[in-house]
Scaffold this motif. Structure first.
Motif, PDB file in Angstrom:
ATOM      1  N   ARG A   6       0.870  -1.231  -0.121  1.00 35.24           N
ATOM      2  CA  ARG A   6       0.198   0.112  -0.138  1.00 35.24           C
ATOM      3  C   ARG A   6       0.967   1.353   0.077  1.00 35.24           C
ATOM      4  O   ARG A   6       0.498   2.261  -0.751  1.00 35.24           O
ATOM      5  CB  ARG A   6      -0.902   0.062   1.041  1.00 35.24           C
ATOM      6  CG  ARG A   6      -1.930   1.195   1.172  1.00 35.24           C
ATOM      7  CD  ARG A   6      -2.779   1.234   2.409  1.00 35.24           C
ATOM      8  NE  ARG A   6      -3.611   2.301   2.380  1.00 35.24           N
ATOM      9  CZ  ARG A   6      -4.878   2.431   2.886  1.00 35.24           C
ATOM     10  NH1 ARG A   6      -5.372   1.490   3.540  1.00 35.24           N
ATOM     11  NH2 ARG A   6      -5.648   3.399   2.650  1.00 35.24           N
ATOM     12  N   ILE A  15      -5.343   5.941  -2.155  1.00 38.17           N
ATOM     13  CA  ILE A  15      -6.024   4.862  -2.021  1.00 38.17           C
ATOM     14  C   ILE A  15      -7.092   4.990  -0.599  1.00 38.17           C
ATOM     15  O   ILE A  15      -6.214   5.228   0.471  1.00 38.17           O
ATOM     16  CB  ILE A  15      -5.351   3.575  -1.846  1.00 38.17           C
ATOM     17  CG1 ILE A  15      -4.306   3.593  -3.309  1.00 38.17           C
ATOM     18  CG2 ILE A  15      -6.186   2.297  -1.796  1.00 38.17           C
ATOM     19  CD1 ILE A  15      -3.267   2.570  -3.302  1.00 38.17           C
ATOM     20  N   SER A  16      -8.187   4.928  -0.703  1.00 43.43           N
ATOM     21  CA  SER A  16      -8.927   4.559   0.447  1.00 43.43           C
ATOM     22  C   SER A  16      -8.879   3.513   1.087  1.00 43.43           C
ATOM     23  O   SER A  16      -8.405   2.378   0.619  1.00 43.43           O
ATOM     24  CB  SER A  16     -10.285   5.124   0.267  1.00 43.43           C
ATOM     25  OG  SER A  16     -11.201   4.045  -0.549  1.00 43.43           O
ATOM     26  N   GLU A  18     -11.248   1.516   1.799  1.00 39.64           N
ATOM     27  CA  GLU A  18     -12.258   0.535   1.009  1.00 39.64           C
ATOM     28  C   GLU A  18     -11.616   0.197  -0.318  1.00 39.64           C
ATOM     29  O   GLU A  18     -11.664  -1.171  -0.556  1.00 39.64           O
ATOM     30  CB  GLU A  18     -13.296   1.371   0.723  1.00 39.64           C
ATOM     31  CG  GLU A  18     -14.501   1.601   1.936  1.00 39.64           C
ATOM     32  CD  GLU A  18     -15.572   2.489   1.204  1.00 39.64           C
ATOM     33  OE1 GLU A  18     -15.715   2.870   0.539  1.00 39.64           O
ATOM     34  OE2 GLU A  18     -16.626   2.434   2.342  1.00 39.64           O
ATOM     35  N   GLN A  19     -11.027   0.944  -0.898  1.00 41.64           N
ATOM     36  CA  GLN A  19     -10.029   0.624  -2.294  1.00 41.64           C
ATOM     37  C   GLN A  19      -9.126  -0.288  -1.894  1.00 41.64           C
ATOM     38  O   GLN A  19      -8.823  -1.584  -2.507  1.00 41.64           O
ATOM     39  CB  GLN A  19      -9.658   1.680  -2.830  1.00 41.64           C
ATOM     40  CG  GLN A  19     -10.734   2.652  -3.677  1.00 41.64           C
ATOM     41  CD  GLN A  19     -10.094   3.884  -4.028  1.00 41.64           C
ATOM     42  OE1 GLN A  19      -9.155   4.458  -3.236  1.00 41.64           O
ATOM     43  NE2 GLN A  19     -10.668   4.449  -5.316  1.00 41.64           N
ATOM     44  N   LEU A  22     -10.447  -3.946  -1.326  1.00 43.03           N
ATOM     45  CA  LEU A  22     -10.769  -4.307  -2.528  1.00 43.03           C
ATOM     46  C   LEU A  22      -9.514  -4.917  -3.148  1.00 43.03           C
ATOM     47  O   LEU A  22      -9.430  -6.077  -3.497  1.00 43.03           O
ATOM     48  CB  LEU A  22     -11.674  -3.456  -3.527  1.00 43.03           C
ATOM     49  CG  LEU A  22     -11.599  -3.966  -5.116  1.00 43.03           C
ATOM     50  CD1 LEU A  22     -12.907  -5.042  -5.074  1.00 43.03           C
ATOM     51  CD2 LEU A  22     -12.003  -2.702  -5.843  1.00 43.03           C
ATOM     52  N   ILE A  23      -8.625  -4.260  -3.199  1.00 46.03           N
ATOM     53  CA  ILE A  23      -7.123  -4.391  -3.664  1.00 46.03           C
ATOM     54  C   ILE A  23      -6.578  -5.688  -2.952  1.00 46.03           C
ATOM     55  O   ILE A  23      -6.359  -6.831  -3.662  1.00 46.03           O
ATOM     56  CB  ILE A  23      -6.271  -3.467  -3.869  1.00 46.03           C
ATOM     57  CG1 ILE A  23      -6.595  -2.401  -4.717  1.00 46.03           C
ATOM     58  CG2 ILE A  23      -4.698  -3.836  -3.705  1.00 46.03           C
ATOM     59  CD1 ILE A  23      -5.404  -0.907  -4.452  1.00 46.03           C
ATOM     60  N   VAL A 114      -9.212  -4.510 -10.971  1.00 44.78           N
ATOM     61  CA  VAL A 114      -9.149  -3.408  -9.943  1.00 44.78           C
ATOM     62  C   VAL A 114      -9.288  -1.930 -10.471  1.00 44.78           C
ATOM     63  O   VAL A 114      -9.768  -1.073  -9.910  1.00 44.78           O
ATOM     64  CB  VAL A 114      -8.003  -3.643  -8.980  1.00 44.78           C
ATOM     65  CG1 VAL A 114      -7.938  -2.710  -8.067  1.00 44.78           C
ATOM     66  CG2 VAL A 114      -8.108  -4.879  -8.496  1.00 44.78           C
ATOM     67  N   HIS A 117     -12.042   0.466 -10.126  1.00 45.40           N
ATOM     68  CA  HIS A 117     -12.443   0.999  -8.814  1.00 45.40           C
ATOM     69  C   HIS A 117     -11.525   1.762  -8.209  1.00 45.40           C
ATOM     70  O   HIS A 117     -11.800   2.281  -6.953  1.00 45.40           O
ATOM     71  CB  HIS A 117     -12.503  -0.575  -8.205  1.00 45.40           C
ATOM     72  CG  HIS A 117     -13.810  -1.341  -8.597  1.00 45.40           C
ATOM     73  ND1 HIS A 117     -15.013  -1.071  -8.570  1.00 45.40           N
ATOM     74  CD2 HIS A 117     -13.472  -2.506  -9.193  1.00 45.40           C
ATOM     75  CE1 HIS A 117     -15.442  -2.140  -9.076  1.00 45.40           C
ATOM     76  NE2 HIS A 117     -14.638  -2.988  -9.743  1.00 45.40           N
ATOM     77  N   VAL A 118     -10.344   2.078  -8.699  1.00 43.85           N
ATOM     78  CA  VAL A 118      -9.101   2.814  -7.911  1.00 43.85           C
ATOM     79  C   VAL A 118      -8.611   3.703  -8.854  1.00 43.85           C
ATOM     80  O   VAL A 118      -8.061   3.539 -10.074  1.00 43.85           O
ATOM     81  CB  VAL A 118      -8.091   1.901  -7.488  1.00 43.85           C
ATOM     82  CG1 VAL A 118      -7.039   2.636  -6.971  1.00 43.85           C
ATOM     83  CG2 VAL A 118      -8.635   0.824  -6.415  1.00 43.85           C
ATOM     84  N   GLU A 119      -8.896   5.100  -8.789  1.00 41.81           N
ATOM     85  CA  GLU A 119      -8.582   6.091  -9.623  1.00 41.81           C
ATOM     86  C   GLU A 119      -7.280   6.069  -9.463  1.00 41.81           C
ATOM     87  O   GLU A 119      -6.516   6.166  -8.752  1.00 41.81           O
ATOM     88  CB  GLU A 119      -9.145   7.436  -9.290  1.00 41.81           C
ATOM     89  CG  GLU A 119      -9.068   8.637 -10.222  1.00 41.81           C
ATOM     90  CD  GLU A 119      -9.723   9.925  -9.596  1.00 41.81           C
ATOM     91  OE1 GLU A 119      -9.289  10.901 -10.172  1.00 41.81           O
ATOM     92  OE2 GLU A 119     -10.665   9.749  -8.987  1.00 41.81           O
TER      93      GLU A 119
END
Length: 196
Positions: A6, A15-16, A18-19, A22-23, A114, A117-119
């Motif tokens: 991370r 990255i939040s 939540e993101q 998911l990752i 992914v 879902h992840v800008e």
């Protein structure tokens, strides 16, 4: 271990929690023993490895049994074999652990699954891919046009802490020279830079 991944990602993108959750669902952590073969030449590669601790390498073995090291992957480096990963073709290279290594296993479809879902992950993936291409182009140019001394100095710049972690024959293999030639290069450099 996932926190190191991370932190690596967050150097480039935000990255939040939540993101990252998911990752994380797509990733596995695995420890490899020293000398453990991870990918065998001829097999289909279906994953990429992000090194958290330790050292991996990719290499081929020619028909005469000579080892040709393509890449080292120390901490915070990625390593994979793109023939299988992208084209479902047999691997040209082996991947093994030079040291006991903990790596994050990133599956083949990770970025496809992914990215929506992840800008910023798409851009980061493109940057990493382009850096990989740039690395290989420079490596080919060094092998074709640089002296053994220039190749060794470039190796030290690229991998500053590996000269004490890997055997001399592996460095020589990576440089495309014999261990004896590498010994001469190191001796000449020591003589040039450490004269009284």
């Amino acid at each position: 271990m996932l926190e190191k991944f991370r932190a690596y990602l967050e150097k480039s993108i935000t990255i939040s929690d939540e993101q990252f959750e998911l990752i994380s669902k797509h990733l596995k952590i695995k420890t490899f023993e020293k000398n453990e073969l991870i990918l065998n030449q001829g097999d289909i590669c279906t994953r990429t490895y992000f090194v958290v601790e330790g050292l991996l390498r990719s290499y081929s073995i020619d028909s005469k049994g000579k080892v040709h090291i393509i890449q080292f992957a120390p901490e915070l480096w990625w390593i994979s074999e793109r023939n299988g990963l992208l084209f479902n073709e047999p691997a040209d290279f082996n991947i093994d652990a030079v040291e006991a290594t903990t790596a994050i296993i990133v599956p083949k479809d990770f970025f496809r699954d992914v990215i929506p879902h992840v800008e910023g992950l798409h851009d980061l993936n493109q940057i990493m891919l382009n850096n990989s291409i740039r690395f290989m182009q420079r490596r080919i140019n060094m092998l074709l046009s640089a002296t053994a001394e220039e190749r060794y100095l470039n190796f030290i710049k690229l991998y500053p802490n590996l000269t004490l972690r890997v055997p001399q024959w592996m460095i020589a293999s990576y440089l495309g020279i014999t261990p004896e030639s590498l010994s001469r290069v190191r001796k000449d450099l020591a003589h040039k830079h450490f004269r009284p």
